[in-house]
Design an enzyme around this catalytic site. Structure first.
Site, mmCIF file in Angstrom:
data_model
loop_
_atom_site.group_PDB
_atom_site.id
_atom_site.type_symbol
_atom_site.label_atom_id
_atom_site.label_comp_id
_atom_site.label_asym_id
_atom_site.label_seq_id
_atom_site.Cartn_x
_atom_site.Cartn_y
_atom_site.Cartn_z
ATOM 1 N N ILE A 86 0.867 -1.186 0.000
ATOM 2 C CA ILE A 86 0.000 0.000 0.000
ATOM 3 C C ILE A 86 0.900 1.231 0.000
ATOM 4 C CG2 ILE A 86 -1.821 1.243 1.247
ATOM 5 C CD1 ILE A 86 -2.847 -1.501 0.502
ATOM 6 N N LEU A 87 0.684 2.124 -0.960
ATOM 7 C CA LEU A 87 1.500 3.340 -1.061
ATOM 8 C C LEU A 87 0.948 4.413 -0.120
ATOM 9 C CD1 LEU A 87 1.851 3.069 -4.896
ATOM 10 C CD2 LEU A 87 3.760 2.974 -3.271
ATOM 11 N N HIS A 103 -7.412 -4.309 -10.703
ATOM 12 C CA HIS A 103 -7.963 -5.101 -9.597
ATOM 13 C C HIS A 103 -8.829 -6.231 -10.173
ATOM 14 C CE1 HIS A 103 -9.350 -5.870 -5.521
ATOM 15 N NE2 HIS A 103 -10.536 -6.083 -6.066
HETATM 16 C C1 GRF Z 1 -3.707 -9.593 -10.992
HETATM 17 O O1 GRF Z 1 -4.794 -10.466 -10.852
HETATM 18 C C2 GRF Z 1 -4.133 -8.205 -10.566
HETATM 19 O O2 GRF Z 1 -5.475 -7.958 -10.723
HETATM 20 C C3 GRF Z 1 -3.806 -8.183 -9.116
HETATM 21 O O3 GRF Z 1 -2.685 -9.031 -8.971
HETATM 22 C C4 GRF Z 1 -2.599 -9.943 -10.044
HETATM 23 C C5 GRF Z 1 -1.233 -9.750 -10.633
HETATM 24 O O4 GRF Z 1 -0.829 -10.642 -11.542
HETATM 25 N N1 GRF Z 1 -3.683 -6.852 -8.632
HETATM 26 P P1 GRF Z 1 0.557 -10.466 -12.330
HETATM 27 O O5 GRF Z 1 1.678 -10.236 -11.340
HETATM 28 O O6 GRF Z 1 0.420 -9.313 -13.302
HETATM 29 O O7 GRF Z 1 0.722 -11.775 -13.034
#
Ligand code: GRF
Length: 190
Positions: A86-87, A103
């Site tokens: 978390i930033l 997300h």
């Molecule tokens: C993705 O599902 C994204 O929505 C979430 O973390 C996952 C990351 O996957 N925030 P990756 O590292 O891009 O493979």
């Protein structure tokens, strides 16, 4: 557009940006810097492509260290591509309108602190949702609450497992992330 990509995991979203630049689906765009907050496969993907790559420690100075790294580049957009830290509120304020996150749910559903990875998909299944999806949104100090830029959805079929939803989300994310970057680079805010 000069991009900074922040990662913590497998880097599939980072890879989809790299691929879209290669295929010219993203034009006039380059990844200037990749920053990870832990040792992860995304780092290898970045180093393999000779991108300027950094690993920062997860401590109280994380946001300011990232800020220092970003300030030496002329960054137009910071992409949190599976970035799990978390930033700080200060950081989010400073880069307001220039940070986006991806997300794995249809926000505002199934978002907020602690809602990441498999937990999101399990919650979707537990709630008996008939559809799920992914969201690209601006980052604000409140986790997963910034304005939505693009969403993509898919049906949740009877018998779908967490793994099924992960696969579907990954596919959706790759598409909407590129769509969002293109939207922002053509001046459309959301
Ligand atoms: C993705 O599902 C994204 O929505 C979430 O973390 C996952 C990351 O996957 N925030 P990756 O590292 O891009 O493979």
């Amino acid at each position: 557009m000069n991009l900074a990509v922040l990662v913590s995991g497998n880097g599939t979203n980072l890879q989809s940006i790299i691929n879209a630049i290669d295929s010219k689906e993203l034009q006039n765009t380059r990844i200037c810097i990749v920053i990870a907050d832990r040792d992860c496969y995304a780092l290898e993907r970045s180093i393999d492509r000779d991108i300027n790559t950094f690993l920062v420690e997860r401590n109280k100075d994380l946001s300011s260290e990232i800020d220092i790294l970003l300030s030496s580049e002329n960054i137009d957009l910071i992409i949190l591509a599976g970035f799990l830290s978390i930033l700080s509120a200060n950081f989010c304020e400073k880069w307001k309108g220039k940070i986006i996150n991806i997300h794995p749910s249809l926000l505002p559903k199934f978002g907020g602190k602690g809602m990441y990875g498999e937990k999101v998909h399990q919650a979707v299944l537990d709630a008996g949702e008939t559809e799920s999806g992914a969201t690209v949104h601006y980052v604000t100090p409140e986790v997963d609450e910034g304005d939505i830029i693009v969403q993509g959805n898919f049906p949740v079929e009877k018998g779908d497992t967490v793994t099924d939803l992960q696969q579907k989300v990954m596919h959706t994310e790759q598409k909407i992330l590129i769509e969002a970057i293109n939207k922002i680079s053509s001046g459309i805010k959301n």
